[in-house]
Motif scaffolding. Structure first.
Motif, PDB file in Angstrom:
ATOM      1  N   MET A 169      42.750  46.659  31.191  1.00 56.93           N
ATOM      2  CA  MET A 169      44.111  46.606  30.667  1.00 56.93           C
ATOM      3  C   MET A 169      44.984  45.660  31.495  1.00 56.93           C
ATOM      4  N   ALA A 170      44.862  45.727  32.812  1.00 63.64           N
ATOM      5  CA  ALA A 170      45.648  44.839  33.675  1.00 63.64           C
ATOM      6  C   ALA A 170      45.345  43.382  33.352  1.00 63.64           C
ATOM      7  N   ARG A 171      44.069  43.076  33.175  1.00 64.43           N
ATOM      8  CA  ARG A 171      43.670  41.702  32.882  1.00 64.43           C
ATOM      9  C   ARG A 171      44.241  41.241  31.552  1.00 64.43           C
ATOM     10  N   LYS A 172      44.176  42.077  30.522  1.00 60.25           N
ATOM     11  CA  LYS A 172      44.681  41.699  29.203  1.00 60.25           C
ATOM     12  C   LYS A 172      46.201  41.551  29.194  1.00 60.25           C
ATOM     13  N   ALA A 173      46.885  42.351  30.016  1.00 62.16           N
ATOM     14  CA  ALA A 173      48.349  42.312  30.039  1.00 62.16           C
ATOM     15  C   ALA A 173      48.903  41.250  30.982  1.00 62.16           C
ATOM     16  N   HIS A 218      30.454  44.042  38.912  1.00 59.53           N
ATOM     17  CA  HIS A 218      31.175  43.915  37.646  1.00 59.53           C
ATOM     18  C   HIS A 218      31.664  42.493  37.388  1.00 59.53           C
ATOM     19  N   THR A 219      31.557  42.090  36.120  1.00 56.94           N
ATOM     20  CA  THR A 219      32.075  40.797  35.677  1.00 56.94           C
ATOM     21  C   THR A 219      32.992  41.017  34.478  1.00 56.94           C
ATOM     22  N   PRO A 220      34.241  40.507  34.563  1.00 55.30           N
ATOM     23  CA  PRO A 220      34.848  39.782  35.680  1.00 55.30           C
ATOM     24  C   PRO A 220      35.185  40.711  36.838  1.00 55.30           C
ATOM     25  N   ALA A 221      35.207  40.142  38.035  1.00 53.21           N
ATOM     26  CA  ALA A 221      35.473  40.945  39.225  1.00 53.21           C
ATOM     27  C   ALA A 221      36.927  41.410  39.253  1.00 53.21           C
ATOM     28  N   PRO A 222      37.178  42.612  39.764  1.00 56.27           N
ATOM     29  CA  PRO A 222      38.573  43.050  39.942  1.00 56.27           C
ATOM     30  C   PRO A 222      39.299  42.091  40.878  1.00 56.27           C
ATOM     31  N   GLU A 223      40.586  41.929  40.649  1.00 55.23           N
ATOM     32  CA  GLU A 223      41.356  41.007  41.489  1.00 55.23           C
ATOM     33  C   GLU A 223      41.474  41.517  42.919  1.00 55.23           C
ATOM     34  N   LEU A 224      41.653  42.827  43.059  1.00 51.56           N
ATOM     35  CA  LEU A 224      41.784  43.400  44.395  1.00 51.56           C
ATOM     36  C   LEU A 224      41.118  44.770  44.409  1.00 51.56           C
ATOM     37  N   VAL A 225      40.262  45.003  45.395  1.00 52.69           N
ATOM     38  CA  VAL A 225      39.579  46.288  45.560  1.00 52.69           C
ATOM     39  C   VAL A 225      39.979  46.861  46.915  1.00 52.69           C
ATOM     40  N   SER A 233      38.843  36.742  41.573  1.00 53.78           N
ATOM     41  CA  SER A 233      38.370  36.324  40.258  1.00 53.78           C
ATOM     42  C   SER A 233      39.077  35.023  39.896  1.00 53.78           C
ATOM     43  N   PRO A 234      38.375  33.883  40.012  1.00 53.76           N
ATOM     44  CA  PRO A 234      39.031  32.600  39.721  1.00 53.76           C
ATOM     45  C   PRO A 234      39.669  32.578  38.337  1.00 53.76           C
TER      46      PRO A 234
END
Length: 346
Positions: free
Chosen positions: A225-229, A249-256, A297-298
């Motif tokens: 959801m974060a990625r889509k928004a 996981h692909t795409p990788a989370p931006e921050l873990v 995640s570039p």
């Protein structure tokens, strides 16, 4: 990443697996909320768990020592009610596979609950996280689905995090069983990862997407959801997702991060690093970024930059522009745990 964290003005916090597990509040939750207040960052509690009404959730939070106002909470049941009103206005009678708390909230909003018999015909079937599930009502749900009634699910989560030695079978897993029994899956799946779950937060607080961080424990709902928004996605390892699963996981989370304590440290540090130097002070060298808990995640960063450029102008126009964008973003979503498109926002 420091600059993105420093730009955050509001945090959307998942609940189960993020601020608590079952009935146990994480030790880091209250200090993290206090830090947000200190930094002038707002927060909203966001949950896919439809087993409790909004009223019951607020009472649950208060019992845990977390005061929250009604406008600081948004649930998948509330998203479902909005969807029914905006997209399926003719639906008034529902057969609900859900808890008494959920059914009571739906009744308070004007919907009629049909009984567990073949003569009380519903307009649609609604499936939530039913912790009071009975075999009879499960079978009745499958029957109405097989008869062609609209099949709506409040959220796609397969399990609910718990601090007990058991597995809590959630809405997504029950829907999978119903699909096998009735021959078709949900027509609509509400809740996260539908970016419409974030639209009210963006609108209510006059935010651009890059000023919002979505913090949660699930890759397929919170991070999707974060990625889509266009929001910053922060994965915490205190719930469903393991570090190994996040790494694969692909795409990788931006921050873990390990949990809210580490996220709080990163946010404070980001504010300090990006703060303007005092008059006459020499610029400090920027220390190297810590890579231990961060996954870049570039593609996500590229999208973020594009969104940032687009919305720098929108923020100068009006809050309504942001509302229009958030509605439009929903029309682009075409993912569902069951192969059906989530709803289009009105």
């Amino acid at each position: 990443m420091n600059r993105r964290l420093a730009n955050v003005r509001h945090v959307a916090l998942d609940m189960d697996g993020t601020i608590y597990s079952g009935g146990t509040l994480f030790d880091s939750t209250r200090p993290f909320l206090a830090l947000l207040d200190e930094l002038g960052i707002g927060h909203t509690f966001l949950t896919n768990n439809s087993s409790r009404s909004a009223k019951d959730y607020l009472a649950h939070l208060r019992r845990m020592g977390i005061p929250a106002a009604a406008d600081q909470l948004y649930t998948s049941t509330q998203a479902t009610i909005e969807y029914l009103r905006e997209q399926r206005g003719s639906v008034k009678r529902l057969f609900v596979l859900g808890t008494a708390s959920m059914r009571k909230e739906l009744e308070a909003e004007g919907f009629v609950m049909t009984a567990d018999n073949a003569q009380d015909v519903p307009d649609a079937v609604l499936v939530g996280f039913d912790t009071e599930l009975t075999f009879s009502r499960l079978c009745r749900t499958a029957y109405w689905i097989s008869q062609g009634k609209p099949f709506i699910a409040t959220h796609p989560d397969r399990i609910c995090p718990t601090d007990q030695p058991t597995v809590l079978v959630d809405c997504g897993a029950v829907c999978a069983a119903l699909e096998r029994a009735a021959g078709r899956g949900p027509d609509v799946v509400l809740g996260k990862p539908d970016p419409c779950m974030l639209r009210g937060i963006l609108h209510r607080h006059g935010l651009a997407p890059e000023e919002l961080a979505m913090v949660g424990d699930r890759l397929y709902t919170d991070m999707a959801m974060a990625r889509k928004a266009g929001a910053l996605g922060v994965l915490v390892l205190t719930g469903e997702t393991t570090a190994e699963a996040a790494a694969r996981h692909t795409p990788a989370p931006e921050l873990v991060v390990s949990g809210l304590a580490e996220l709080g440290e990163r946010m404070r540090e980001a504010r300090q690093r990006t703060a303007p130097p005092s008059p006459g002070a020499a610029p400090k060298d920027q220390p190297a970024e810590r890579g231990k808990s961060e996954t870049r995640s570039p593609k996500s960063e590229t999208n973020s930059k594009e969104l940032s450029g687009n919305y720098r102008n929108l923020r100068q126009t009006s809050v309504l522009s942001i509302w229009d964008w958030s509605i439009g973003a929903c029309f682009g979503l075409r993912i569902s745990a069951f192969g059906f498109p989530p709803p289009l926002c009105a």
